[in-house]
Design a protein around this motif. Structure first.
Motif, PDB file in Angstrom:
ATOM      1  N   ASN A  48      13.762   5.186  -5.945  1.00  0.00           N
ATOM      2  CA  ASN A  48      14.738   6.270  -5.793  1.00  0.00           C
ATOM      3  C   ASN A  48      15.392   6.218  -4.417  1.00  0.00           C
ATOM      4  N   ILE A  50      16.848   8.559  -1.758  1.00  0.00           N
ATOM      5  CA  ILE A  50      16.759   9.983  -1.432  1.00  0.00           C
ATOM      6  C   ILE A  50      17.569  10.239  -0.168  1.00  0.00           C
ATOM      7  N   VAL A 203      19.333  12.919  -4.800  1.00  0.00           N
ATOM      8  CA  VAL A 203      18.497  11.794  -5.210  1.00  0.00           C
ATOM      9  C   VAL A 203      19.212  10.982  -6.282  1.00  0.00           C
ATOM     10  N   THR A 205      18.311   8.566  -8.805  1.00  0.00           N
ATOM     11  CA  THR A 205      17.016   8.243  -9.399  1.00  0.00           C
ATOM     12  C   THR A 205      17.048   6.947 -10.202  1.00  0.00           C
ATOM     13  N   ALA A 218      10.212  11.578  -7.598  1.00  0.00           N
ATOM     14  CA  ALA A 218      10.948  12.193  -6.491  1.00  0.00           C
ATOM     15  C   ALA A 218      10.626  13.677  -6.372  1.00  0.00           C
TER      16      ALA A 218
END
Length: 353
Positions: A48, A50, A203, A205, A218
């Protein structure tokens, strides 16, 4: 249309490959766009991306998480036969009848173009002609011998669809709008955000199409108080579909999710998004989807304290088919509502009632 969306950026995002579990190329492309828009960014163990933008008035350390998944429905090579044809397994849900003669790209040591094939109708038996095709009926033709194929392709290599974005009347049409539209939307939202009250975790993902895996990881790490997933939904506003099956319609604005098969959205988040859209004169519609799910479920459930979670969805015709179709105004209204929600989330009464 250029005044509504950045079609050049969207096209680049759509064409950059990223099968579930193999999102590095599209993730790197997103990093180029967001690295100067946020206070910090990092990549977690599952992949992910972030991105953190700090809030301006956040004494209680409230966290808001947005999720847009990077991965696209794809395939994986499982076998190379003696003539150089490939067999494959799906990564995500496909309707087999849409695959015939579809152009693809096999991502081996080099990217190789190919085409999906199956038995021609001319030599099918009467029984075969009446049956819907199965994934196992298809193969991929690279136009190369087995020896040539094996120089570049191995079992486990991924395969994505090859389609260009076109403008079609008032709409846009292309592959992997699920969920590259939302990746584009989250980038554009970060570009427009200025002062926000709470810390925002935007995020991008991974592995949504194979089980909401990235969002779950996450959310567990971030432990957000609030969450909004951005994804697409079905627009069955086409001939032969009764009104109660339409789910959403193109051109009627962003869709505020109420329910899908994986999530009952928090009634407070649904109310907040509807009120924010109405007060800001942003066009919106309701979404109830009785099958399918999105990263909303991962956000809502996997934080240590759970999250007040909901979703915004972009209406899409021909979801999970060779090409998908969207309305630019629906994309814009989603960006507009995300920006307004980010800026005003502290003004809503989030107490249970």
């Amino acid at each position: 249309m250029k005044d509504i969306i950045d079609l050049e950026l969207l096209t680049d995002i759509v064409k950059t490959p990223g099968a579930p579990g193999y999102e590095s190329r599209i993730r790197n492309r997103v990093i180029e766009e967001i690295k100067d828009l946020v206070d910090e960014w990092y990549i977690d163990h599952i992949g992910n991306l972030i991105c953190v933008k700090k809030g301006s008035k956040n004494p209680d350390g409230k966290k808001l998480m947005y999720a847009a998944h990077l991965d696209e429905i794809s395939f994986m090579v499982t076998h190379i036969d003696d003539a150089g044809f490939l067999k494959f397994h799906t990564l995500g849900g496909f309707d087999p009848k849409t695959l015939t003669s579809m152009r693809v790209i096999v991502h081996g040591k080099e990217d190789l173009p190919g085409v999906m094939g199956c038995k021609p109708i001319h030599i099918m038996s009467p029984e075969e002609r009446t049956k819907a095709p199965k994934i196992s009926d298809f193969y991929i033709d690279l136009g190369l011998s087995k020896e040539e194929v094996e120089k570049y392709v191995s079992v486990g290599d991924t395969i994505t669809r090859k389609q260009e974005i076109i403008q079609m009347g008032n709409l846009i049409n292309g592959k992997s709008f699920d969920n590259r539209l939302s990746v584009y939307i989250l980038i554009e939202t970060l570009k427009q955000l200025k002062t926000i009250p709470y810390d925002l975790y935007a995020v991008f993902t991974v592995q949504e199409e194979v089980g909401l895996r990235g969002a779950s990881v996450a959310s567990h790490g971030i432990n957000p108080d609030f969450g909004i997933a951005i994804d697409v939904t079905i627009a069955n506003d086409t001939p032969g579909v009764p009104g109660h099956e339409k789910v959403t319609e193109l051109g009627k604005g962003t869709a505020v999710k109420i329910f899908d098969a994986s999530t009952i959205c928090d009634y407070r988040m649904v109310d907040f998004l509807k009120r924010t859209a109405t007060n800001s004169e942003i066009t919106w519609q309701s979404e109830i989807l009785t099958a399918g799910g999105t990263d909303t479920a991962g956000i809502q459930r996997m934080g240590k304290n759970g999250a007040i979670a909901g979703a915004l969805s972009i209406p899409l015709r021909y979801v999970h088919q060779v090409i998908e179709t969207a309305h630019p105004e629906d994309i814009k209204s989603t960006i507009d509502l995300l920006v307004k929600a980010s800026e005003s989330i502290d003004t809503y009464n989030w107490e249970h009632r």
